[in-house]
Enzyme design. Sequence first.
Site, short mmCIF file in Angstrom:
data_model
loop_
_atom_site.label_atom_id
_atom_site.label_comp_id
_atom_site.label_asym_id
_atom_site.label_seq_id
_atom_site.Cartn_x
_atom_site.Cartn_y
_atom_site.Cartn_z
NE ARG A 178 -7.48 12.75 -6.06
CZ ARG A 178 -6.91 12.19 -5.00
NH1 ARG A 178 -5.71 12.57 -4.61
NH2 ARG A 178 -7.52 11.23 -4.33
CE1 TYR A 216 -3.97 1.95 0.22
CE2 TYR A 216 -3.46 2.43 2.52
CZ TYR A 216 -4.25 2.62 1.40
OH TYR A 216 -5.31 3.49 1.46
CD GLU A 226 -9.51 4.16 -3.07
OE1 GLU A 226 -8.64 5.04 -3.22
OE2 GLU A 226 -10.00 3.85 -1.98
CG ASP A 227 -6.37 7.41 -5.92
OD1 ASP A 227 -6.74 8.04 -4.92
OD2 ASP A 227 -5.39 6.64 -5.90
CG ASN A 237 -0.66 8.98 1.54
OD1 ASN A 237 0.19 8.91 2.41
ND2 ASN A 237 -1.94 8.71 1.76
CG ASP A 288 -10.73 4.90 1.00
OD1 ASP A 288 -11.26 4.90 2.11
OD2 ASP A 288 -9.53 4.64 0.82
CG ASP A 289 -9.62 9.10 -2.92
OD1 ASP A 289 -8.56 8.71 -2.43
OD2 ASP A 289 -10.09 8.67 -3.99
CE LYS A 322 -7.16 2.85 -1.20
NZ LYS A 322 -7.34 3.63 0.03
#
Length: 646
Positions: free
Chosen positions: A247, A194, A337-338, A502, A360-361, A265
């Site tokens: 992203r 991760y 995600e992203d 991150n 999740d973001d 994930k």
Amino acid sequence: MAFPIDHSLADLTKLNLLPKPHGHASDMFPFRLSVFPRVHLSLRTSTSRVLSSLGSKVDPNGSVLIETTTPPEPSPDVTGGVQDVYGEDAATEDMPITPWSLSVASGYTLLRDPHHNKGLAFSQRERDAHYLRGLLPPTVISQDLQVKKMMHTLRHYQVPLQRYMAMMDLQETNERLFYKLLIEHVEELLPVVYTPTVGEACQKYGSIFLRPQGLFISLKEKGKILEVLRNWPEKNIQVIVVTDGERILGLGDLGCQGMGIPVGKLSLYTALGGVRPSACLPVTIDVGTNNEKLLNDEFYIGLRQRRATGEEYAELMHEFMTAVKQNYGEKVVIQFEDFANHNAFDLLAKYGTTHLVFNDDIQGTASVVLAGLIGALRFVGGSLANHRFLFLGAGEAGTGIAELIALEISKKCQIPLEEARKNIWLVDSKGLIVSSRKESIQHFKKPWAHDHKPIKELVDAVKAIKPTVLIGTSGVGQTFTQEVVETMAELNEKPIILSLSNPTSQSECTAEQAYKWSKGRAIFASGSPFAPVEYEGKTFVPGQANNAYIFPGFGLGLIMSGTIRVHDDMLLAASEALAEQLMEEHYEKGMIFPPFRNIRKISARIAAKVAAKAYELGLATRLPQPKELEKCAESSMYSPSYHSYR
């Protein structure tokens, strides 16, 4: 009898194509079903010829080859079947033969099957029964010794990306050993599979790509997405993690190479949350990339075109969401995600009322940060309503965290949400978000445009707003300068500083900088892990506001309760459950998050709280409600221990 080729083994047993199981419950055949193509096969005892059986005369590959006739064309007015179901009309016709095989994974094939392979842990009896003699060295070792050996190998690698590649290779060759390794050494291996290592893996994904993981759905599959989903071998999917790669962490547009995020994930969904690997599906939506470096990279694995936007993008995403619901039902968890800001908020708003979706973001990050802030109150006193918050970064993470903090304050103090937002301020790339900018900012920033004169620089905003909590979600490294941290320390006896971006290279400041510049008074946590810091004879253990604390347990809670929609109160319940896991020994070390070594127990606790809230809100469909939800969560978790094969 006509049946679809993805029949379960139980169905095949009933049809006398497999022997009935007997013996110990853990004993099993390592079955693999190979069929070509996905059509309905008409099987009749009188016309099918079994060329080998599963008895003592089974061939080394353990195959059963059944020759069967091609079924008649389906009638246009008949649904789900064919004319002449039993084949009487065609019994004497000379028809072409369709080959298919049902395999008991044996011999060389078994060693190449990641779901059933045990390597040197195959017993002598299993080696005889499954034609493994000579294919393995003579020694037999335990799974525990395999774990020890693998950790010894991993620790010899000096480059984190080498460890990542070794772990991914293990996942593709011995699935159960991979998860046992990750579960038992989670604190050491989490940064490998991760963040931060997964960021570098995504950047170099084309170069290190060896075999596909997950589903790649591109613009070329438009109009055929349901068919693509049906190509996936597992049918009982409970969790999908999907990205479009625009992203990735703080690294920007990585296009198709963002697949490392869904894969990583979902590994954590299994290792930390106990969701079965076969119930997890990683997906990348490839609509191109605007990353010129990737477009010119000969090793790039995605579409070589600029990103699709507008209606073309929306149509592809809608087809995907519709196909997922059609193929897997209403209770499959879809985790975004992203995605870039402009799509993330729109997708969550559009599908939040029709699908079981979770970003999740936006939501996961918010829940874990809120838990950390609740934990930090032990050091600074008061309630969240007594504090003033300043964010650097007003994207998905920043506005998501801000909104959940405001919601928690609103509920605890029983005040309007608009009132709770007044002590929360955000700074974006153009400076402090104030009311005079309201007409020019994106819609998700508007609730945070308060009355104040414009301020450009972060340090000036700190001096003017006088926050007790400083939170970084900017994705830009080293933006919490020495002057910013020292100003926070001048304003507060114990400044709370959360540097959440991150990977590590994008962190707003390091743990060492935060403790040194605040003279050891900061309450610090980061998005990526930092080692303990020694300052003036005292050891500080920086917390990691890692989403992995929340999403595995949150998803498990949704699954075990059969929840059909995500509600904000479930996120608050998850935050409170995580904060409750902090013990006195953790506070003594300055920690605002519990250690990861107990993560499965933490996930079970979070799952129970989320499920309880779902039942309370009337959103759970799995009835009746279990009496002890936490025990139910623990008992339902996947175990990576090997099965015995007979």
